[in-house]
Design a protein around this motif. Structure first.
Motif, PDB file in Angstrom:
ATOM      1  N   LYS A 107       0.953  -1.248  -0.039  1.00  0.00           N
ATOM      2  CA  LYS A 107       0.048  -0.075   0.073  1.00  0.00           C
ATOM      3  C   LYS A 107       0.852   1.219   0.119  1.00  0.00           C
ATOM      4  O   LYS A 107       0.701   2.086   0.810  1.00  0.00           O
ATOM      5  CB  LYS A 107      -1.119  -0.034   1.052  1.00  0.00           C
ATOM      6  CG  LYS A 107      -2.160  -1.032   1.156  1.00  0.00           C
ATOM      7  CD  LYS A 107      -2.931  -0.888   2.350  1.00  0.00           C
ATOM      8  CE  LYS A 107      -3.818   0.327   2.139  1.00  0.00           C
ATOM      9  NZ  LYS A 107      -5.235   0.272   3.226  1.00  0.00           N
ATOM     10  N   ASP A 126       2.182  -5.954  -2.258  1.00  0.00           N
ATOM     11  CA  ASP A 126       0.812  -5.731  -2.822  1.00  0.00           C
ATOM     12  C   ASP A 126       0.446  -4.112  -2.739  1.00  0.00           C
ATOM     13  O   ASP A 126       1.090  -3.563  -1.937  1.00  0.00           O
ATOM     14  CB  ASP A 126      -0.334  -6.562  -2.318  1.00  0.00           C
ATOM     15  CG  ASP A 126      -0.352  -6.523  -0.859  1.00  0.00           C
ATOM     16  OD1 ASP A 126      -1.237  -5.886  -0.217  1.00  0.00           O
ATOM     17  OD2 ASP A 126       0.672  -6.903  -0.049  1.00  0.00           O
ATOM     18  N   GLY A 127      -0.162  -4.047  -3.787  1.00  0.00           N
ATOM     19  CA  GLY A 127      -0.886  -2.241  -3.749  1.00  0.00           C
ATOM     20  C   GLY A 127       0.137  -1.612  -3.907  1.00  0.00           C
ATOM     21  O   GLY A 127       0.223  -0.298  -3.567  1.00  0.00           O
ATOM     22  N   ASP A 137       0.331  -8.931  -5.466  1.00  0.00           N
ATOM     23  CA  ASP A 137      -1.045  -8.698  -6.149  1.00  0.00           C
ATOM     24  C   ASP A 137      -1.260  -7.009  -6.349  1.00  0.00           C
ATOM     25  O   ASP A 137      -0.573  -6.329  -5.495  1.00  0.00           O
ATOM     26  CB  ASP A 137      -2.428  -9.385  -5.371  1.00  0.00           C
ATOM     27  CG  ASP A 137      -2.289  -8.975  -3.957  1.00  0.00           C
ATOM     28  OD1 ASP A 137      -1.264  -9.714  -3.229  1.00  0.00           O
ATOM     29  OD2 ASP A 137      -3.379  -8.432  -3.600  1.00  0.00           O
ATOM     30  N   ARG A 138      -1.970  -6.706  -7.195  1.00  0.00           N
ATOM     31  CA  ARG A 138      -2.578  -5.270  -7.425  1.00  0.00           C
ATOM     32  C   ARG A 138      -1.115  -4.479  -7.741  1.00  0.00           C
ATOM     33  O   ARG A 138      -1.027  -3.515  -7.210  1.00  0.00           O
ATOM     34  CB  ARG A 138      -3.362  -4.493  -6.270  1.00  0.00           C
ATOM     35  CG  ARG A 138      -4.649  -5.305  -5.972  1.00  0.00           C
ATOM     36  CD  ARG A 138      -5.262  -4.516  -4.704  1.00  0.00           C
ATOM     37  NE  ARG A 138      -4.551  -5.058  -3.617  1.00  0.00           N
ATOM     38  CZ  ARG A 138      -4.240  -4.106  -2.672  1.00  0.00           C
ATOM     39  NH1 ARG A 138      -4.577  -3.026  -3.014  1.00  0.00           N
ATOM     40  NH2 ARG A 138      -3.285  -4.453  -1.817  1.00  0.00           N
ATOM     41  N   ASN A 139      -0.428  -5.103  -8.774  1.00  0.00           N
ATOM     42  CA  ASN A 139       0.722  -4.395  -9.396  1.00  0.00           C
ATOM     43  C   ASN A 139       0.511  -4.276 -10.825  1.00  0.00           C
ATOM     44  O   ASN A 139      -0.756  -4.463 -11.419  1.00  0.00           O
ATOM     45  CB  ASN A 139       2.067  -4.864  -8.860  1.00  0.00           C
ATOM     46  CG  ASN A 139       2.606  -4.489  -7.625  1.00  0.00           C
ATOM     47  OD1 ASN A 139       2.810  -3.225  -7.281  1.00  0.00           O
ATOM     48  ND2 ASN A 139       2.293  -5.362  -6.517  1.00  0.00           N
ATOM     49  N   ASN A 182      -4.496  -9.738 -10.281  1.00  0.00           N
ATOM     50  CA  ASN A 182      -4.533  -8.172 -10.654  1.00  0.00           C
ATOM     51  C   ASN A 182      -3.251  -7.870 -11.142  1.00  0.00           C
ATOM     52  O   ASN A 182      -2.726  -6.700 -10.759  1.00  0.00           O
ATOM     53  CB  ASN A 182      -5.068  -7.627  -9.509  1.00  0.00           C
ATOM     54  CG  ASN A 182      -6.661  -7.860  -9.086  1.00  0.00           C
ATOM     55  OD1 ASN A 182      -7.623  -7.761 -10.228  1.00  0.00           O
ATOM     56  ND2 ASN A 182      -6.913  -8.155  -8.034  1.00  0.00           N
ATOM     57  N   ASN A 183      -2.362  -8.575 -12.103  1.00  0.00           N
ATOM     58  CA  ASN A 183      -1.472  -8.057 -12.441  1.00  0.00           C
ATOM     59  C   ASN A 183      -1.600  -8.181 -14.129  1.00  0.00           C
ATOM     60  O   ASN A 183      -2.770  -8.251 -14.688  1.00  0.00           O
ATOM     61  CB  ASN A 183      -0.075  -8.854 -12.142  1.00  0.00           C
ATOM     62  CG  ASN A 183       0.395  -8.381 -10.746  1.00  0.00           C
ATOM     63  OD1 ASN A 183       1.099  -7.328 -10.640  1.00  0.00           O
ATOM     64  ND2 ASN A 183       0.042  -8.980  -9.752  1.00  0.00           N
ATOM     65  N   ASP A 215      -8.677  -3.964  -0.351  1.00  0.00           N
ATOM     66  CA  ASP A 215      -7.079  -4.587  -0.317  1.00  0.00           C
ATOM     67  C   ASP A 215      -6.745  -6.198  -0.118  1.00  0.00           C
ATOM     68  O   ASP A 215      -5.993  -6.472   0.050  1.00  0.00           O
ATOM     69  CB  ASP A 215      -6.283  -3.758   0.815  1.00  0.00           C
ATOM     70  CG  ASP A 215      -6.145  -2.320   0.577  1.00  0.00           C
ATOM     71  OD1 ASP A 215      -6.259  -1.923  -0.676  1.00  0.00           O
ATOM     72  OD2 ASP A 215      -6.348  -1.767   1.309  1.00  0.00           O
TER      73      ASP A 215
END
Length: 786
Positions: free
Chosen positions: A167, A191-192, A215-217, A240-241, A460
């Motif tokens: 984050k 992540d984030g 995740d989330r990159n 989520n990549n 998240d």
């Protein structure tokens, strides 16, 4: 620090924190300050440069003081003895000073949940004893620094077990040189962020890893094959990549408990065998993973499996869950696939979501094709307050009802964020009760003094839980207790059960009693200064006002709360009713159980009000009769009715489960009758066929139930026919009864109690809802009793 507001009161009693009047939260040795632990004190101000004068300081915990901030002074680099630095949950901003990298003994550094910006200093690579490195939830930018040409970088932190960098806004590629076999990392939380490029092959060399969250990159390229060598990993999240190539082979990751590979662009593939061969797997989540073909029946038999979420793929044919379904399985979701039929056994009691599949073209109104089914399936866990009945605590002042003493108190409270839990079922009472027990045991509290409320997964993908910790005696914690609890939670001294994974805690400000009394003292001083005459007038006015308010409150209690005010008193006062099997429900409990009294859960209505179907966290279905405005009784009458109904028990009568008398509401909670009304059963509208012998049994059973009712209730049911009779009438009156899941129609239109196979060519009939307007109301099922 002498400029701080809201510092502990003892800080103003002397100029020497190590003198005869020691300061709260300060520990000294040989007249030198070695520890400052003042978590959750509500301190306001900045950390001044003179902190650098405390050269013997070993531990500094300023956590959870949200109004304490400013730029972190470079003079903190003078604290060469410092081992612990905790600034979590404050408001520090600006860059992280390079001087932090000059603290040779620093082993625990928590700078998370602030507003730090800029780059991560490469000098932090000098912290060779660093164990915990948490800079999550800030505004940090730029690449990860690594050592080049003899310089310093994060790759030098060989003893660090926790990289919590999540984050932020970190960018660039994750350097291959960052990882090495000599590292001892167990938690890698990236992540984030805004990382790009490939996942480095060197990540597969860190054999100690247990949690990997990338995740989330915007990571791309194939997943390294040697990631399969990380046999100790229990959570892997790459969702989520922009990852490509084949779906990774995870067959050797035998400790893997939770895996999420959603929303990447892997090559199309059928289900790999590791789906059902990983013995510890509890959550399999791959949404939009380009999976195709038939769903393997063996997938659902893994003993630890709790969740299967494979939405947005291309699975086709028949979804057959088989007969050996894991007893732990609670959520199965195959939304937006190409399934044309499905087969599910009656032994599966969890949710099944199939919205967006061809099978739903012919079954649009079934529970399986309801897009919102998962959200409304069951209420999240909350600590039970059943034994406390209702409580009138001053929530605005920070009071809550203690589940241990059932008295109003001021809890130490905040939010726990679990960054990588091994399970996803927020209704799992066993897991959360274990967390409650661990909290009161490890934090030195009284058993039963922990309240957990409404866990959920936030954006998240962290499990977020509201936590309240109550004092063992009295209404307040003292300052020493608050500091101790705050340090135990911020320093990770408290360890949750293993399945909850890594966590962090953010506390709310604590309402100390002296803070409240000091404001009263200031008001009194101002009043005295105005003059004795004004004071006398104020006292007289206050007395008159108090008298008026007391009379109003007494009248309100008599009209509304009076009947129930005595329910928590002792038997010798004569006020407690003798309830048998019924309990009090809060308005919030019933609101959650009906999904905010959704129209979809409405069963019927009458002159008294509407009746809703609900489900308790235990899985029990209930019927809730909610009085409409204008139909509510007086408080005494409602209390009398509850006492009467709770004592009526007969096999032919619907049982009262409980009641709600709160927030102007009057609600009665009854057992839920799933087979519909007696009227529809006798007329054949419900699909049941009753011969005259069975109809006679129904009539006799209804008569026995009516005969068992007290005379006023029987008269009301037989004479006036008011809607209330519908929910206290015939039960098992020769009517078919079932305690298991209702039988579902099969593909041939026949009924099978064990299995059913529904296809897109054979839609089932919707079960008839129970109506509150008929009198009496039977319990429903599919065959008459012998």
């Amino acid at each position: 620090m002498d400029q701080w507001q809201n510092a502990p009161p003892t800080w103003g009693q002397s100029d020497d924190p190590c003198g005869d009047a020691p300061w709260d939260g300060v520990v000294c040795s040989n007249s030198r300050v070695i520890s400052i632990k003042i978590s959750t004190m509500g301190i306001k101000g900045v950390l001044a440069a003179d902190i650098g004068q405390l050269t013997e300081l070993q531990s500094l915990d300023l956590s959870f003081n949200k109004d304490l901030g400013g730029v972190l002074t470079p003079n903190i680099g003078n604290l060469k003895q410092l081992t612990t630095l905790i600034l979590a949950g404050c408001s520090f901003h600006g860059t992280i000073p390079d001087e932090l990298g000059t603290l040779p003994k620093l082993s625990y550094m928590a700078l998370n949940s602030n507003q730090f910006s800029g780059k991560i200093p490469a000098s932090l690579g000098n912290l060779s004893n660093l164990y915990w490195f948490d800079i999550a939830d800030n505004q940090l930018t730029g690449p990860l620094p690594i050592s080049t040409n003899g310089g310093m970088g994060l790759d030098k932190l060989l003893k660090t077990k926790h990289f919590h960098f999540n984050k932020n806004q970190l960018s660039g590629s994750i350097p291959d040189a960052l990882f090495s076999p000599e590292m001892t990392l167990i938690h890698l939380l990236f992540d984030g962020n805004k990382f790009t490029g490939n996942i480095p092959d060197s990540l597969g060399l860190v054999s100690t890893l247990e949690v990997v969250r990338l995740d989330r990159n915007s990571l791309s390229g194939p997943v390294p094959e040697n990631l399969n060598n990380l046999t100790k990993v229990n959570e892997l999240n790459l969702a989520n990549n922009q990852l490509t190539g084949p779906l990774p082979d995870l067959s050797q990751m035998t400790q893997l408990n939770y895996v999420d590979l959603s929303n990447n662009t892997f090559d199309p593939s059928p289900s790999p065998q590791w789906f059902w061969r990983l013995p510890q797997l509890s959550a399999l989540i791959i949404q939009s993973g380009r999976l195709y073909g038939s769903v393997p029946i063996r997938l659902f038999s893994s003993p630890q499996l709790q969740q299967v979420i494979l939405d947005g793929n291309a699975f086709n044919g028949t979804l057959d869950m088989g007969k050996s379904i894991s007893s732990e399985l609670s959520i199965v979701s195959f939304k937006d696939n190409e399934l044309s039929s499905f087969t599910v056994t009656a032994s599966y009691n969890g949710t099944l979501s199939l919205a967006g599949n061809p099978v739903c073209n012919q079954l649009p109104n079934t529970q399986y094709c309801n897009a919102t089914q998962r959200a409304a399936a069951a209420a999240a866990y909350s600590t039970s307050l059943v034994k406390c009945f209702s409580g009138a605590c001053n929530a605005a002042a920070g009071q809550s009802l203690s589940p241990q003493s059932c008295a109003c108190a001021y809890p130490y409270q905040g939010v726990m964020y679990f960054r990588a839990p091994f399970f996803g079922d927020v209704t799992n009472g066993t897991a959360f009760q274990e967390l409650e027990s661990r909290l009161w045991t490890k934090l030195g509290l009284t058993p039963g003094s922990v309240f957990l409320q409404d866990p959920f997964f936030n954006a998240d993908s962290y499990m977020q839980v509201q936590v309240k910790l109550f004092p063992s005696a009295g209404a307040y914690f003292n300052r020493s207790e608050v500091m101790r609890i705050g340090f135990d939670l911020s320093n990770q001294t408290f360890k949750p059960p293993r399945e909850f994974g890594p966590y962090y805690f953010i506390a709310s400000p604590y309402p100390f009693p002296e803070d409240r009394s000091s404001s009263k003292s200031r008001s009194a001083i101002i009043g005295i200064a105005v003059g004795c005459g004004v004071l006398v007038v104020a006292l007289v006015g206050a007395a008159v006002y108090a008298l008026v308010q007391r009379r109003r409150a007494q009248k309100a209690r008599e009209e509304l709360g009076g009947p129930f005010a005595s329910w928590a008193r002792s038997e010798e006062r004569g006020g407690a009713p003798r309830l048998k099997g019924a309990r009090w429900f809060s308005y919030e409990e019933l609101k959650r159980s009906t999904n905010n009294f959704a129209e979809a859960n409405e069963l019927g209505y009458g002159g008294y009000g509407k009746v809703y179907r609900g489900m308790l966290p235990t899985g029990q279905f209930i019927a809730i009769k909610r009085a409409q405005q204008g139909s509510t009784q007086g408080g005494h009458e409602f209390k009398t009715e509850i006492e009467l109904l709770s004592r009526v028990h007969h096999k032919n009568l619907v049982g009262l489960v409980g009641f709600c008398f709160e927030q102007g509401e009057q609600m009665l909670v009854y057992e839920f009758m799933s087979a519909g009304t007696l009227r529809d059963g006798l007329s054949g509208k419900s699909g049941l066929h009753l011969d005259w012998k069975k109809r006679l049994r129904v009539a006799l059973g209804a008569a026995r139930g009516l005969a068992h009712l007290p005379h006023p209730e029987r008269a009301a049911c037989t004479s006036t026919g008011r809607s209330g009779c519908a929910w206290r009438s015939a039960r098992r009156a020769g009517w078919p009864t079932s305690t298991s899941s209702p039988t579902r129609p099969s593909s041939t239109g026949t009924s099978s109690p064990a299995t059913s196979s529904w296809t897109s060519t054979s839609p089932p009939r919707s079960p008839t809802s129970a109506s509150p307007s008929s009198c009496p109301t039977p319990r429903g099922a599919t065959s008459a009793p012998k």
